[in-house]
Design a protein around this motif. Structure first.
Motif, mmCIF file in Angstrom:
data_model
loop_
_atom_site.group_PDB
_atom_site.id
_atom_site.type_symbol
_atom_site.label_atom_id
_atom_site.label_comp_id
_atom_site.label_asym_id
_atom_site.label_seq_id
_atom_site.Cartn_x
_atom_site.Cartn_y
_atom_site.Cartn_z
ATOM 1 N N LEU A 109 -4.610 4.091 -0.651
ATOM 2 C CA LEU A 109 -4.875 4.866 -1.866
ATOM 3 C C LEU A 109 -4.347 4.153 -3.115
ATOM 4 N N ASP A 110 -3.476 3.183 -2.920
ATOM 5 C CA ASP A 110 -2.933 2.440 -4.064
ATOM 6 C C ASP A 110 -2.802 0.994 -3.605
ATOM 7 N N SER A 111 -2.648 0.092 -4.555
ATOM 8 C CA SER A 111 -2.449 -1.309 -4.209
ATOM 9 C C SER A 111 -1.531 -1.967 -5.221
ATOM 10 N N ILE A 144 0.864 -1.180 0.000
ATOM 11 C CA ILE A 144 0.000 0.000 0.000
ATOM 12 C C ILE A 144 0.897 1.224 0.000
ATOM 13 N N ASN A 145 0.957 1.912 -1.136
ATOM 14 C CA ASN A 145 1.813 3.095 -1.240
ATOM 15 C C ASN A 145 1.185 4.119 -2.173
ATOM 16 N N PRO A 146 0.551 5.128 -1.647
ATOM 17 C CA PRO A 146 0.543 5.507 -0.240
ATOM 18 C C PRO A 146 -0.640 4.947 0.558
ATOM 19 N N LEU A 147 -0.342 4.781 1.846
ATOM 20 C CA LEU A 147 -1.386 4.603 2.849
ATOM 21 C C LEU A 147 -1.598 6.018 3.377
HETATM 22 MN MN MN Z 1 1.651 4.118 -5.544
#
Ligand code: MN
Ligand code: GDP
Length: 381
Positions: free
Chosen positions: A205-207, A191-194
């Protein structure tokens, strides 16, 4: 198997990890309608199996449905590091206060799952690991003991997250991420960003989600997520033919029997200064059918200039492979390709005799792997 962001988020949602609401779109019109449905502002996100979409212009905020449609038109068809955008994820936009990073993967050395958490998220995590390694909190989870809540507490503390509200939410997310990782037989959940919103809410916000191919039989719903169009066309064709094949960038087509020998062959071609066009494992057989299939796959790659058969006969008999090669050459037009054949092991002498007798000028026999590789590289030049 790598999943798209929206597929990974679907799995996150199933395991109770908070994500934003969104819709899939494959046309500007659908992006428009999704934005109407979700309510603006929205983010239009390119779905490709590679990272760094933001920097590449594949992620755009839209204040109105018309703007979402406009961004969708620009992003669809875009090439992001060799991946053409065919799908978009339209997501209700989040307000971001802070960006963290959380992942779980395997530490093969330790034979344990490894969590990593840092408050310096959003950017390339590799950069954080190099520039500020102390900012990256790490935690191993023993698969036999399983996950214990105190471990999440320690991880969060080490990452320097001190807000009690955040701590509480991230505790839950870490635990659920571990459940998703184990429950889906994943190899990576990132997860980047959490993000932390201005209201103090924590959300993925991403996976980035990778599932072990060998476990897909246990997860038919995840196996169905595979996008056949995301696979290079030669590899798709190989899969249809049942040939084990990985495309590389060079010009020497490589064919071995067995994965180990095939990999060594790729190495030896490199070692003598050549560039392998592929990895291809003929498997145990070596009958004409298998050879025809493999040659068909390899010669679909326009970069191939020569072909190197590297066969070590164990259970496979070299005379059978030799007959297979000759029969394959009868059935396929291979006149454009010089073919170097190295046969060793069971019935090698018989195999070589069969090739010699055929007197095909296209076939260049060599006695050793090293000589075979050198010859194939010369012939590709
Ligand atoms: Mn990302
Ligand atoms: P990546 O570039 O492929 O890693 O894609 P991400 O999904 O991580 O998005 C990249 C960046 O876009 C994030 O780090 C955010 O800064 C930004 N971004 C993505 N979604 C939103 C959103 O809903 N709101 C805002 N303000 N920024 C977003």
């Amino acid at each position: 198997m790598d999943l798209y962001e929206y597929q990974g988020k679907e799995l996150f949602r199933r395991f109770g990890i908070p994500v934003s609401e969104g819709r899939l779109a494959t046309s500007p019109r659908e992006a428009h309608d999704a934005a109407v449905d979700l309510g603006t502002p929205v983010v239009v996100k390119a779905q490709v199996l590679t990272g760094g979409r933001g920097k590449a212009g594949g992620i755009k905020l839209a204040a109105t449905p018309a703007e979402a449609e406009h961004h969708a038109r620009e992003i669809l068809g875009m090439d992001i590091r060799g991946h053409v955008v065919r799908r978009l994820w339209i997501e209700r936009a989040s307000d971001i206060e802070r960006e963290y990073y959380l992942s779980v993967t395997f530490d093969r050395g330790e034979k344990k799952a490894l969590f990593m958490l840092t408050t310096e998220g959003g950017v390339d995590i590799e950069e954080v690991a190099v520039d500020r390694p102390e900012a990256l909190a790490r935690l191993h989870v023993d698969p036999l003991e399983g996950f214990q809540p105190y471990q999440a507490r320690r991880l969060i503390y080490e990452a320097g997250i001190s807000d009690p509200g955040e701590q509480k939410q991230i505790m839950q997310i870490v635990e659920k991420l571990y459940s998703a990782f184990v429950g889906c037989d994943a190899m990576l959940c990132e997860i980047n960003p959490l993000i932390v919103t201005p209201a103090g809410e924590v959300r993925a916000l991403d996976s980035k989600f990778t599932v072990d191919d060998n476990a897909l039989f246990k997860h038919p719903d995840i196996a169905d997520m595979r996008d056949p169009e995301a696979v290079p066309s030669e590899e798709r064709f190989a899969r249809e033919k049942g040939v084990t094949y990985v495309k590389l960038d060079g010009d020497v087509g490589v064919l071995g029997n067995g994965a180990g020998l095939s990999m060594s062959t790729v190495d030896v071609v490199n070692f003598v200064g050549g560039r392998p066009a592929n990895f291809c494992d003929l498997g145990g057989g070596g009958d004409a059918e298998g050879v025809v299939d493999a040659l068909e796959v390899i010669t679909r790659d326009p970069q191939v200039r020569s072909i190197f058969f590297n066969i070590f006969g164990g259970i496979t008999r070299c005379d059978e492979v030799a007959r297979g090669i000759l029969e394959a050459l009868d059935r396929l037009d291979m006149s454009r390709y010089p073919i170097v054949v190295r046969l060793d092991g069971t019935n090698a002498a018989e195999g070589r005799a069969i090739l010699a007798e055929a007197g095909n000028a296209n076939i260049h026999p060599e006695a050793t792997m090293l000589d075979g590789a050198r010859r194939a590289v010369e012939l590709a030049a």
